[in-house]
Design a protein around this motif. Structure first.
Motif, PDB file in Angstrom:
ATOM      1  N   ARG A   1       0.818  -1.216   0.000  1.00 22.33           N
ATOM      2  CA  ARG A   1       0.000   0.000   0.000  1.00 22.33           C
ATOM      3  C   ARG A   1       0.852   1.266   0.000  1.00 22.33           C
ATOM      4  NH1 ARG A   1      -5.649  -0.523   1.304  1.00 22.33           N
ATOM      5  NH2 ARG A   1      -5.320   1.701   1.165  1.00 22.33           N
ATOM      6  N   TRP A   2       2.167   1.094  -0.065  1.00 16.12           N
ATOM      7  CA  TRP A   2       3.115   2.193   0.123  1.00 16.12           C
ATOM      8  C   TRP A   2       2.883   3.363  -0.831  1.00 16.12           C
ATOM      9  CZ3 TRP A   2       5.519   3.476   4.173  1.00 16.12           C
ATOM     10  CH2 TRP A   2       6.626   4.329   4.140  1.00 16.12           C
ATOM     11  N   SER A   3       2.638   3.084  -2.095  1.00 17.01           N
ATOM     12  CA  SER A   3       2.489   4.182  -3.056  1.00 17.01           C
ATOM     13  C   SER A   3       1.257   5.028  -2.768  1.00 17.01           C
ATOM     14  CB  SER A   3       2.436   3.641  -4.486  1.00 17.01           C
ATOM     15  OG  SER A   3       1.288   2.828  -4.651  1.00 17.01           O
ATOM     16  N   GLY A   4       0.278   4.477  -2.065  1.00 19.76           N
ATOM     17  CA  GLY A   4      -0.931   5.225  -1.741  1.00 19.76           C
ATOM     18  C   GLY A   4      -0.877   5.947  -0.406  1.00 19.76           C
ATOM     19  N   ILE A   5       0.192   5.742   0.348  1.00 19.93           N
ATOM     20  CA  ILE A   5       0.313   6.394   1.655  1.00 19.93           C
ATOM     21  C   ILE A   5       0.688   7.850   1.441  1.00 19.93           C
ATOM     22  CG2 ILE A   5       1.686   6.469   3.769  1.00 19.93           C
ATOM     23  CD1 ILE A   5       1.688   3.427   3.747  1.00 19.93           C
ATOM     24  N   ARG A   6      -0.093   8.734   2.022  1.00 20.22           N
ATOM     25  CA  ARG A   6       0.146  10.161   1.854  1.00 20.22           C
ATOM     26  C   ARG A   6       0.944  10.755   3.003  1.00 20.22           C
ATOM     27  NH1 ARG A   6      -4.610  13.274  -0.788  1.00 20.22           N
ATOM     28  NH2 ARG A   6      -2.780  14.420  -1.383  1.00 20.22           N
ATOM     29  N   ASP A   7       0.825  10.158   4.190  1.00 26.30           N
ATOM     30  CA  ASP A   7       1.534  10.665   5.358  1.00 26.30           C
ATOM     31  C   ASP A   7       2.463   9.564   5.862  1.00 26.30           C
ATOM     32  OD1 ASP A   7       2.433  11.704   7.744  1.00 26.30           O
ATOM     33  OD2 ASP A   7       0.449  11.942   8.652  1.00 26.30           O
ATOM     34  N   VAL A   8       3.738   9.681   5.568  1.00 22.62           N
ATOM     35  CA  VAL A   8       4.707   8.668   5.947  1.00 22.62           C
ATOM     36  C   VAL A   8       4.732   8.512   7.467  1.00 22.62           C
ATOM     37  CG1 VAL A   8       7.143   7.999   5.853  1.00 22.62           C
ATOM     38  CG2 VAL A   8       6.065   9.039   3.866  1.00 22.62           C
ATOM     39  N   GLY A   9       4.428   9.574   8.201  1.00 20.60           N
ATOM     40  CA  GLY A   9       4.380   9.504   9.656  1.00 20.60           C
ATOM     41  C   GLY A   9       3.312   8.547  10.166  1.00 20.60           C
ATOM     42  N   ALA A  10       2.268   8.333   9.400  1.00 22.25           N
ATOM     43  CA  ALA A  10       1.189   7.424   9.801  1.00 22.25           C
ATOM     44  C   ALA A  10       1.475   5.981   9.387  1.00 22.25           C
ATOM     45  CB  ALA A  10      -0.130   7.888   9.198  1.00 22.25           C
ATOM     46  N   ALA A  11       2.537   5.756   8.646  1.00 21.43           N
ATOM     47  CA  ALA A  11       2.841   4.417   8.130  1.00 21.43           C
ATOM     48  C   ALA A  11       3.142   3.434   9.258  1.00 21.43           C
ATOM     49  CB  ALA A  11       4.008   4.479   7.152  1.00 21.43           C
ATOM     50  N   ARG A  12       3.747   3.897  10.335  1.00 26.09           N
ATOM     51  CA  ARG A  12       4.053   3.012  11.463  1.00 26.09           C
ATOM     52  C   ARG A  12       2.762   2.474  12.083  1.00 26.09           C
ATOM     53  NH1 ARG A  12       8.599   4.675  15.861  1.00 26.09           N
ATOM     54  NH2 ARG A  12       8.759   2.670  16.876  1.00 26.09           N
ATOM     55  N   ALA A  13       1.773   3.339  12.225  1.00 27.02           N
ATOM     56  CA  ALA A  13       0.475   2.904  12.746  1.00 27.02           C
ATOM     57  C   ALA A  13      -0.193   1.937  11.778  1.00 27.02           C
ATOM     58  CB  ALA A  13      -0.427   4.104  13.007  1.00 27.02           C
ATOM     59  N   TYR A  14      -0.036   2.169  10.489  1.00 29.95           N
ATOM     60  CA  TYR A  14      -0.588   1.252   9.487  1.00 29.95           C
ATOM     61  C   TYR A  14       0.073  -0.120   9.619  1.00 29.95           C
ATOM     62  CZ  TYR A  14      -2.137  -0.815   5.153  1.00 29.95           C
ATOM     63  OH  TYR A  14      -2.700  -1.671   4.242  1.00 29.95           O
ATOM     64  N   ALA A  15       1.389  -0.140   9.813  1.00 29.49           N
ATOM     65  CA  ALA A  15       2.109  -1.412   9.956  1.00 29.49           C
ATOM     66  C   ALA A  15       1.652  -2.145  11.216  1.00 29.49           C
ATOM     67  CB  ALA A  15       3.617  -1.167   9.995  1.00 29.49           C
ATOM     68  N   ARG A  16       1.430  -1.417  12.305  1.00 29.95           N
ATOM     69  CA  ARG A  16       0.939  -2.036  13.535  1.00 29.95           C
ATOM     70  C   ARG A  16      -0.442  -2.637  13.316  1.00 29.95           C
ATOM     71  NH1 ARG A  16       0.530   1.718  18.211  1.00 29.95           N
ATOM     72  NH2 ARG A  16       2.698   1.287  18.647  1.00 29.95           N
ATOM     73  N   ARG A  17      -1.306  -1.890  12.612  1.00 33.62           N
ATOM     74  CA  ARG A  17      -2.644  -2.393  12.322  1.00 33.62           C
ATOM     75  C   ARG A  17      -2.558  -3.664  11.485  1.00 33.62           C
ATOM     76  NH1 ARG A  17      -7.907  -0.885  12.006  1.00 33.62           N
ATOM     77  NH2 ARG A  17      -7.529   1.249  12.629  1.00 33.62           N
ATOM     78  N   ALA A  18      -1.681  -3.672  10.488  1.00 34.70           N
ATOM     79  CA  ALA A  18      -1.506  -4.862   9.645  1.00 34.70           C
ATOM     80  C   ALA A  18      -1.029  -6.041  10.490  1.00 34.70           C
ATOM     81  CB  ALA A  18      -0.532  -4.568   8.503  1.00 34.70           C
ATOM     82  N   LEU A  19      -0.134  -5.787  11.428  1.00 37.68           N
ATOM     83  CA  LEU A  19       0.374  -6.831  12.306  1.00 37.68           C
ATOM     84  C   LEU A  19      -0.762  -7.419  13.140  1.00 37.68           C
ATOM     85  CD1 LEU A  19       3.616  -7.257  13.973  1.00 37.68           C
ATOM     86  CD2 LEU A  19       1.748  -6.989  15.575  1.00 37.68           C
ATOM     87  N   VAL A  20      -1.558  -6.571  13.758  1.00 36.69           N
ATOM     88  CA  VAL A  20      -2.635  -7.036  14.635  1.00 36.69           C
ATOM     89  C   VAL A  20      -3.721  -7.757  13.840  1.00 36.69           C
ATOM     90  CG1 VAL A  20      -4.481  -6.279  16.189  1.00 36.69           C
ATOM     91  CG2 VAL A  20      -2.177  -5.349  16.442  1.00 36.69           C
ATOM     92  N   THR A  21      -4.094  -7.222  12.692  1.00 38.60           N
ATOM     93  CA  THR A  21      -5.145  -7.887  11.913  1.00 38.60           C
ATOM     94  C   THR A  21      -4.651  -9.223  11.356  1.00 38.60           C
ATOM     95  OG1 THR A  21      -4.601  -6.603   9.937  1.00 38.60           O
ATOM     96  CG2 THR A  21      -6.392  -5.778  11.314  1.00 38.60           C
ATOM     97  N   THR A  22      -3.388  -9.298  10.996  1.00 35.59           N
ATOM     98  CA  THR A  22      -2.832 -10.569  10.524  1.00 35.59           C
ATOM     99  C   THR A  22      -2.800 -11.584  11.661  1.00 35.59           C
ATOM    100  OG1 THR A  22      -1.510  -9.440   8.851  1.00 35.59           O
ATOM    101  CG2 THR A  22      -0.839 -11.680   9.441  1.00 35.59           C
ATOM    102  N   ALA A  23      -2.350 -11.161  12.837  1.00 37.92           N
ATOM    103  CA  ALA A  23      -2.328 -12.070  13.993  1.00 37.92           C
ATOM    104  C   ALA A  23      -3.738 -12.537  14.322  1.00 37.92           C
ATOM    105  CB  ALA A  23      -1.703 -11.376  15.200  1.00 37.92           C
TER     106      ALA A  23
END
Length: 187
Positions: free
Chosen positions: A53-75
């Motif tokens: 989803r990287w190319s669609g991310i507009r705020d790189v600062g929010a990417a860490r929260a996105y990665a955490r969300r991906a981690l939790v939803t995958t788990a």
């Protein structure tokens, strides 16, 4: 890291995100799945989802929260699989983790992963996100896709189970409404 216009973030910014976010994501994953190799797989999967989803991310600062969300939803999706027990066959026993040396009331070392493993998956996820990742009730509810009330009840049940498992001499945070509804550091 600034907001982006029509151009997405660079691959170099993703590499920076990986270096900055990996340790925290890995620790959270390890507490959730109780296995070093599975935790690494979980973090890699979460980061792969983030990169997709990287190319669609507009705020790189929010990417860490996105990665955490991906981690939790995958788990969470892993936990829902009937075949997932967090166990993997191996020819050799893993070395014990000696980085921390928490002691119980009898002076015996407490194996946090083993104790957390005894909690049901949702209670484990809520306790890890609330007290290890220091997320608020609302942030935890949003990440897990549940209501704030469910976070509160699962936190209360999880802490009660931990108290039962650990015995009387180990101090845990109170599951009072004031503790559960505020962000920041907990007891």
């Amino acid at each position: 890291m600034a907001l982006r216009g029509s151009r997405g973030p660079t691959d170099e910014e993703f590499v920076e995100l990986v270096h900055v976010a990996w340790p925290g994501l890995y620790r959270t994953a390890l507490l959730l799945v109780r296995d070093h190799a599975l935790a690494e797989d979980l973090v890699q999967t979460a980061l792969a989802k983030t990169y997709s989803r990287w190319s669609g991310i507009r705020d790189v600062g929010a990417a860490r929260a996105y990665a955490r969300r991906a981690l939790v939803t995958t788990a969470t999706s892993w936990f829902r699989r009937r075949s997932f027990h967090g166990e993997r066959p191996t020819a050799e026993l893993p070395e014990p983790d000696t980085d921390h040396d928490p002691r119980g009331p009898t002076g015996d070392r407490i194996d946090l992963l083993a104790v957390l493993a005894q909690l049901p998956p949702r209670q484990r996820a809520v306790v890890v996100l609330r007290y290890y990742d220091d997320l608020s009730v609302e942030e935890t509810a949003d990440l897990l896709g549940i209501t704030a009330g469910t976070v509160k009840s699962q936190t209360s049940a999880g802490l009660a189970n931990l108290r039962r498992l650990l015995g009387d001499g180990v101090e845990l945070p109170d599951a009072t409404p004031t503790t559960l509804t505020t962000g920041g550091h907990h007891g």
